[in-house]
Design a protein around this motif. Structure first.
Motif, PDB file in Angstrom:
ATOM      1  N   ALA A   8     -91.698  -2.379  29.713  1.00  0.00           N
ATOM      2  CA  ALA A   8     -92.691  -2.583  30.769  1.00  0.00           C
ATOM      3  C   ALA A   8     -92.930  -1.238  31.445  1.00  0.00           C
ATOM      4  N   ARG A  46     -98.258  -1.059  23.664  1.00  0.00           N
ATOM      5  CA  ARG A  46     -97.873  -1.010  25.078  1.00  0.00           C
ATOM      6  C   ARG A  46     -98.793  -0.091  25.884  1.00  0.00           C
ATOM      7  N   ARG A  59    -101.555  -4.760  28.286  1.00  0.00           N
ATOM      8  CA  ARG A  59    -100.509  -5.295  29.158  1.00  0.00           C
ATOM      9  C   ARG A  59    -100.230  -6.738  28.758  1.00  0.00           C
ATOM     10  N   GLU A 103     -95.199  -9.191  31.210  1.00  0.00           N
ATOM     11  CA  GLU A 103     -94.950  -8.050  32.093  1.00  0.00           C
ATOM     12  C   GLU A 103     -95.280  -8.451  33.530  1.00  0.00           C
TER      13      GLU A 103
END
Length: 882
Positions: free
Chosen positions: A695, A757, A761, A765
């Motif tokens: 994340a 990533r 998103r 996350e």
């Protein structure tokens, strides 16, 4: 009388020739010895070795044995030296017949002492050594050990002249733990099988309509479009070079252009509303009769076309689903960093990398062009940079080349040497620009600058000899009166640091920026960002893991700290700067130089300066720099506090590019297994699944889905505000990545996950919340079921589709080693990337059979397993199961 003089001279010459022949013969004989390197004990401190007394950082040391086997007659001559590369410092030799001396960087020499009795005929001689730190992966040992005897030509010990390190390095066996309580899991076939077992196995049909990287929204319809007849591309909205790049990708994936199904494009920024109204946003409408790609800008059109190409199956009929997609990038900065300084990588490999970056919508190519071990770009007017600084060879004077490093050996015929000509660089920039990729050049300074420093010393010597003192000093990077005893993180002396207090250093930077800017102008891509490096300008022996012999602290290496200096501490030029009050102290010199560089960058009309964060740490905030914006590559590990310190940089006005080693260093191993390759100071592994779980815009969250370097859970929270990241960057450092094949093994297929990533998103996350604490396995803020399901989808896309595309592009990517177990005589195999084929052998590799998950075979004894590429041309590392 003259006849007698001629006779004496002839005899002397004959004697010299005879001696030289004897020296060469000795070197040749030693080069035919068999060398073996075996790690014996990575926990020497726990087993009676006083690592602290030996001066080991944090009192950590390990034992190894060098074995030299003489297959011929006895050799008693002492006139020899074996030169070798070691990234670990050798603290002690436990055989009194031999000694080891550190030369520079990783270069060491092994020599006989006065007690040397010789190498007996047809026998082995063992040389136990104690190293600082530990050796946990096979790549901790470097190839191309070589021999000299006086002025003989250096000769590589034959069985070390290889990239197959197993030819001279013994298997590490149980020596894979960093500490006795290391909680990492060794990836055996069985452990791998367990790790992969929660990933469902959707078939290829379930992946219909899936795009990589994942779009914001997609609606998939029932009909398909058959592209067998080819496509007619209307690419008027793209530049001619971009049109060529798109057509080339269609051809590579087996789709003809010029006839068939219409693909139309247009740029229509007014059709986009916030938050989609950003560079790279697009809409894709695939209809039975035509495809329409609408871009916010030309980049959006290009990415929409890449999404269309992403839908193509790996094999069979080129059919794609009809659908509508609306998409925009998550981050404006989506980067891959490539280090060509430590070891060079070819233009062909760079161009292949740019192709793949474009296919997966990565848009910044961070080009690390210089380091201690090599300068890799031709700069007009400074020929020594490439004549000396781009070449490594056995020249102890370093007038012709840099000293051998990082397994390059004594010759210049491998990737230890090499550079890009001006024309090469312009071609690379043009190639990148056609694929909507911006090239970010990095010239690392003031530390990691040895190649430049030594090159400019060679220039200085040449011009001084010609009587041109003023010109000689104009670009000199060393203060000749600086006597500082300092050692960089990779064991170079003060020649590893450009002196920030010299006007000539600024002259050099200005010259290099000017020439690189001209190359960009000629390539048609203006230089908008200058990366100034800035990292690791420190003396490693002044780190917290060492203590002074006068008052030693437990658990630290004991050394004489009175002999150690900070970089430039004894430079008269820097002392004058300090006396004038321009800099607070020597520790601030690195950031001072960053500020000075920013003035030069701004004067060239370049609006952004970028650096590794530690090079700017002593500046008050971003406003201290002259450029309109300042980017920092943030590279603190999360478990050592990076989840919190990232906020400090963002809150000081720097634009943060998340570059965390524990997730985004592609030179780190894929898994915890000594047969894998890479450095591992920041984590023991970073596989595709781990990177997928990252994340990047909520760093504390990662404490719930990851572990630290030793396999322990950790907690993370920050009470500070987080304005958000500018973007994400994945780094490939090349210390132990010597060849293009190794480069591609380390980058791919992890690059695909990095792109996911950076672009998308995921739903699992979480938004950053100041004060929220994530405690390893204790808290449950992250929806882990959603994460596993999302990974299963994406992993299957890679296994079923994307690897085959890499095959078509000629990419030498890493094939994951399968997991396997034998239950009641039945062999079960899985892979981390479902859809990838596996093979097994029950006769020690003589015959291989394709594994069928629906018809699991009955086996007995040891079974070998491996994965096979979709094109059937390559295989993974082999493992075994019983």
């Amino acid at each position: 009388m003259k006849r007698l003089q001629r006779s004496v001279l002839a005899l002397a010459l004959a004697g010299l020739m005879s001696s030289a022949w004897a020296d060469q013969e000795l070197a040749n004989k030693l080069s035919q010895f068999t060398l073996n390197y075996a790690v014996q004990d990575n926990h020497a401190q726990q087993h009676g070795v006083d690592c602290a007394a030996l001066g080991a950082d944090w009192a950590a040391c390990s034992k190894a044995v060098i074995t030299l086997t003489n297959h011929g007659d006895a050799l008693t001559d002492r006139n020899w030296t074996i030169w070798f590369h070691s990234i670990r410092q050798i603290l002690k030799v436990e055989n009194e017949q031999f000694k080891v001396t550190h030369i520079m960087g990783d270069l060491h020499k092994l020599e006989p002492t006065d007690k040397f009795t010789g190498f007996p005929a047809n026998q082995a001689v063992t040389i136990p050594i104690i190293n600082e730190y530990w050796q946990l992966f096979i790549t901790d040992v470097l190839p191309r050990w070589y021999v000299t005897s006086d002025d003989s030509r250096p000769v590589i010990i034959a069985n070390t002249d290889t990239e197959d390190l197993a030819r001279f390095v013994s298997p590490l066996g149980e020596q894979w733990r960093r500490t006795p309580d290391d909680k990492n899991v060794l990836m055996t076939a069985e452990a791998r099988y367990n790790k992969n077992s929660d990933v469902a196995l959707p078939d290829a049909a379930a992946l219909r309509g899936e795009i990589v990287p994942t779009p914001k929204t997609v609606t998939v319809h029932a009909e398909n479009v058959d592209l067998s007849r080819g496509v007619v591309l209307d690419l008027a909205s793209l530049s001619p070079a971009s049109r060529e790049a798109v057509a080339s990708r269609f051809a590579q994936l087996g789709v003809k252009t010029g006839q068939g199904y219409p693909v139309n494009t247009l740029v229509a920024p007014d059709d986009f509303q916030k938050p989609e109204a950003v560079s790279g946003a697009y809409r894709l409408q695939i209809k039975p009769q035509e495809t329409i790609v609408t871009g916010y800008d030309a980049a959006g059109v290009f990415y929409g076309l890449q999404s269309l190409l992403s839908l193509l199956p790996a094999q069979g009929k080129p059919q794609i689903a009809t659908l509508e997609a609306s998409d925009a990038p998550r981050f404006s900065w989506r980067a891959i960093h490539l280090d060509v300084g430590r070891n060079f990588h070819s233009k062909a490999a760079v161009l292949r990398l740019l192709d793949q970056m474009a296919a997966y919508k990565l848009n910044k190519f961070h080009f690390h062009l210089s380091d201690d071990e090599g300068w890799r770009l031709e700069i007009p007017g400074l020929p020594e940079l490439t004549e000396t600084g781009a070449k490594r060879c056995h020249d102890l004077t370093e007038k012709r080349c840099l000293l051998p490093q990082l397994g390059s050996g004594p010759e210049s015929n491998n990737n230890g040497s090499g550079y890009f000509t001006r024309a090469d660089y312009i071609e690379i920039v043009k190639y990148a620009a056609a694929r909507h990729i911006e090239v970010i050049p990095e010239i690392d300074m003031p530390a990691h600058a040895r190649a430049a420093v030594v090159s400019m010393e060679a220039r200085y010597a040449r011009l001084m000899e010609a009587g041109k003192a003023q010109e000689a000093n104009h670009y000199r990077l060393l203060d000749p009166a600086d006597t500082s005893n300092t050692t960089g993180v990779q064991y170079y002396d003060r020649t590893g640091y450009l002196n920030p207090c010299l006007a000539s250093s600024r002259n050099f930077v200005d010259k290099v920026i000017s020439e690189v800017q001209l190359m960009h102008k000629e390539a048609g891509q203006p230089l908008t960002v200058w990366h100034a490096g800035g990292d690791e300008a420190k003396n490693i022996y002044l780190g917290t893991g060492y203590t002074d012999k006068s008052h030693p602290e437990e658990g630290k290496g004991i050394i004489d700290l009175s002999k150690q200096n900070k970089p430039w501490e004894k430079s008269p030029a820097c002392k004058k700067l300090l006396e004038r009050g321009e800099v607070a102290d020597v520790e601030h010199l690195s950031s001072y130089f960053g500020i000075e560089i920013s003035k030069l960058v701004n004067a060239h009309g370049i609006s952004v300066m970028q650096a590794w964060q530690d090079g700017l740490k002593d500046a008050k905030d971003a406003s201290a720099f002259s450029t309109r914006q300042v980017n920092v590559n943030f590279w603190d590990t999360l478990f050592w506090g990076g989840f919190d310190t990232a906020n400090d940089w963002a809150n000081k006005g720097f634009r943060v590019i998340v570059s965390n080693p524990d997730y985004l260093y592609l030179d780190f191993p894929y898994e915890v297994n000594p047969a894998e390759s890479g450095y591992y100071w920041g984590t023991r592994f970073s596989d595709e699944r781990k990177i997928f779980s990252f994340a990047p815009d909520n760093l504390p969250q990662n404490a719930e889905t990851s572990v630290d370097r030793d396999g322990n859970t950790f907690s993370a929270k920050s009470d500070k505000s987080w304005p958000g990241a500018l973007g994400l960057s994945a780094q490939l450092w090349s210390e132990v990545v010597r060849t293009d094949k190794q480069m591609e093994y380390m980058i791919y297929p992890r690059l695909i996950v990095v792109a996911e990533r950076a672009w998308h998103r995921a739903a699992w996350e979480q938004d950053y919340q100041a004060g929220r604490e994530y405690k390893g396995q204790e808290t449950q803020w992250v929806d882990k079921k959603a994460l596993v399901s999302d990974w299963a989808r994406f992993a299957s896309l890679i296994g079923h589709r994307e690897l085959a595309k890499l095959d078509k592009a000629g990419i030498q990517y890493r094939l994951p080693v399968p997991g396997a177990r034998v239950e009641k005589g039945i062999l079960e195999i899985n892979t981390s990337l479902p859809g990838l084929a596996a093979e097994y052998s029950t006769d020690n590799g003589k015959n291989w059979l394709r594994y069928d998950n629906k018809a699991r075979p009955q086996v007995e004894g040891e079974v070998l397993i491996r994965a096979v590429s979709p094109d059937g041309q390559r295989y993974s590392r082999v493992d075994s199961v019983k």
